[in-house]
Motif scaffolding. Structure first.
Motif: not given
Length: 630
Positions: A244-259
């Protein structure tokens, strides 16, 4: 009192404390130095787990290969442009590249990471790595000030590296000031540019750089990296939560790590799918399965009840539609590719069940309705009503019967009305309430007289439209006539001699009109004229100027279609047409009918009193070539 503490990524920070401050902290000031250090040493995951070498970078193999080969072979350009969306590694790759250039062990794709240069680059203190934020220094004066120091040799390292982030934010004057230096820089200078919008860069800048386009990371790459980080951090997690986090990050690793940072703080322990769903406001897989079960059961009350539950949980209905479309896409993939590797094993059982329940057409229809519902959501009175209307539309427009026997063609229902209109070719399909020559009863009676006793009752080929039903081809169907005054001949399962003898010029054109042909075979069928039959041979004639249509491939296709329609193997023999063989063809009949319709339209216009009044009033004339029948 001045206390030095370790800061982010090895940087130091100084805190000034007075005597009163120390007194407030405890009995002795030195007892709290460790407390201050630990208080300021926490790094967010995006900075703590930023790659320090190329081997740690996730994805972007096409860029890594070019950079590694260039460093190992010492084929280094003087300007590099890293383009891509946010959080995919543009600045990270630029820093690793700068470290590889200035490592004290030598230029290579594997910097040691322990020498002074590597440590200072990692901590952001390397004097010869000049990082510039172009978004805050857009003026030409800032660029000129930056370029004034380009001519000077590096202080510590091998190269002086200029890393300009968001370079597309520079002004036109700044780009012009940069052009000459960028084209012919000193040998000790390297330019590294990073941008999220390369289209805004002038072509003159792009032509002077090696451009690398970084791709979005897929869900599996992000989820696997998050799992690795949580294992290193000794934090328990669920795989679905990371998906779910990876899907919400929309291809951005930094967004995924922030989430992920947010999820860890939100959970206070184990990162579970339920915690992440509450944090993101997304919908769980179980809730999506409940919606699909309601669609399969055609239960409107259950759909509305699930909508109430989603509303009480504060879910975003647009996000719910996204999740529903994702599940439908997975079901469609299972229906076509049963062993798809991209599907989660834990969802295979439920999705496989729905793949067996829904037909492929139903899945496509539900997906399309959900897509249109998402598009129309901003125009609804409120999000909930728009979501409910989308669900009810998906329920109402489903086929009347669920295709239980997947892969088997549905059976056509028998015609109840015995006075159905005879089948005609698409070009001759006109609607007439009352025939001009013979009534439908007369035509049917004439056809019945010529049908053998063992022949089944003919059915009309054109049936009323029914959802999820397709017409079934019957080789024993009758050959209908284009014109009501011509006699219909039934060509069914009697012996072949009777069928061929019953062929005439009239019903030959009707038979040809029913054949499903294309290209040259269709042209040959339309322009061939019936002459006679002899045993299993059908003699046809073609005009001399159309002899090129009688090639082997076209004749074979036409012969196979006629044999299938007559339910008997026939041989087509083509002869060149003569004056004595002036027999009409299907193309000639269509041209004659079109001419008659056109002439009727012309006569109607000329005989119209209103048109006559207009002609007299404006001294006008009618251009016959502009008249088109409706």
């Amino acid at each position: 009192m001045l206390v030095t503490t370790s800061g982010p990524e090895g940087s130091s920070a100084a805190i000034g404390l007075g005597r009163r401050d120390w007194a407030g902290l405890g009995h002795h000031p030195y007892d709290h130095i460790g407390y201050l250090t630990s208080y300021m040493s926490y790094l967010v995951l995006a900075r703590k787990w930023r790659p320090k070498k190329f081997a740690e970078v996730v994805g972007q193999q096409h860029v890594l290969r070019a950079l590694i080969n260039g460093l190992d072979q010492n084929r280094l350009h003087h300007a590099f442009l890293f383009a891509g969306t946010r959080g995919v590694g543009k600045t990270t790759l630029a820093r690793i590249f700068a470290k590889s250039l200035n490592c004290e062990q030598g230029i290579s794709s594997t910097p040691c990471g322990v020498c002074n240069s590597c440590v200072e680059v990692d901590s952001g203190r390397f004097v010869d790595l000049i990082e510039v934020d172009a978004a805050s220094r857009t003026k030409v004066d800032d660029t000129r000030e930056l370029l004034d120091n380009v001519q000077y040799a590096p202080s510590r390292g091998r190269y002086k590296v200029y890393l300009i982030d968001e370079v597309h934010m520079l002004s036109t004057s700044s780009f012009n000031a940069l052009l000459k230096t960028l084209e012919e820089p000193p040998p000790h200078v390297k330019f590294l540019f990073a941008t999220t919008d390369p289209q805004k860069l002038p072509v003159t800048i792009l032509s002077r750089c090696l451009q690398f386009n970084l791709r979005r990371l897929d869900i599996k790459q992000i989820a696997d990296h998050l799992a690795f980080i949580l294992q290193q951090e000794n934090i328990e997690f669920e795989v679905e939560a990371l998906n779910q986090i990876a899907f919400a990050a929309d291809g951005s690793m930094r967004d995924a790590l922030s989430l992920l940072d947010q999820a860890i703080a939100f959970a206070g322990g184990m990162v579970t799918a339920e915690i992440v769903s509450q944090m993101l406001g997304s919908v769980s897989q179980q809730q999506l399965i409940q919606l699909l079960e309601a669609f399969a059961a055609k239960d409107a009350k259950a759909l509305l009840a699930h909508t109430d539950e989603l509303a009480s949980l504060g879910r975003d209905f647009v996000v719910v539609l996204d999740g529903l479309m994702t599940s439908l896409q997975r079901i469609a993939t299972i229906q076509l590719i049963a062993d798809a590797e991209s599907l989660d094993q834990q969802d295979d059982a439920a999705l496989q069940n729905f793949a067996n329940i829904f037909s492929t057409e139903t899945v496509q229809l539900l997906y399309q309705i959900a897509l249109h519902g998402k598009r129309d959501m901003p125009y609804a009175a409120d999000p909930r009503s728009g979501f409910e209307m989308t669900l009810l539309r998906m329920l109402s427009f489903q086929p009347q019967a669920v295709n239980a026997n997947l892969g088997q063609p549905p059976v056509k229902k028998p015609q109840a009305d015995s006075k159905s209109v005879p089948a005609m070719a698409p070009e001759h399909a006109t609607v007439e309430s009352i025939p001009t020559a013979n009534s439908p009863e007369t035509t049917i009676n004439r056809a019945t007289e010529l049908v053998p006793q063992n022949t089944a009752k003919p059915q009309a080929d054109i049936a009323p439209l029914e959802i999820n039903e397709a017409p079934v081809e019957h080789p024993t169907d009758s050959i209908a006539l284009n014109k009501p005054e011509k006699t219909a001949v039934e060509l069914s399962g009697a012996d072949s001699a009777e069928q061929l003898v019953s062929l005439t010029t009239a019903n030959w054109t009707a038979l040809i009109a029913q054949l499903k042909l294309s290209a040259f075979a269709r042209q040959l069928a339309d322009h061939c004229a019936f002459i006679r039959t002899d045993n299993q041979k059908i003699y046809l004639s073609v005009a001399p100027e159309l002899q090129h249509l009688t090639n082997e491939k076209s004749v074979a296709k036409l012969q196979a279609a006629v044999s299938k329609q007559l339910n008997v193997e026939v041989i087509l023999v083509f002869t060149e047409a003569t004056d004595t063989e002036n027999v009409p063809t299907l193309a000639a009949e269509r041209a004659q009918q079109a001419a008659e319709v056109q002439q009727n339209a012309v006569d109607a216009i000329h005989n119209d009193p209103v048109v006559e009044q207009i002609k007299n009033a404006f001294n006008a004339r009618i251009i016959d070539t502009t008249i088109k029948p409706l």
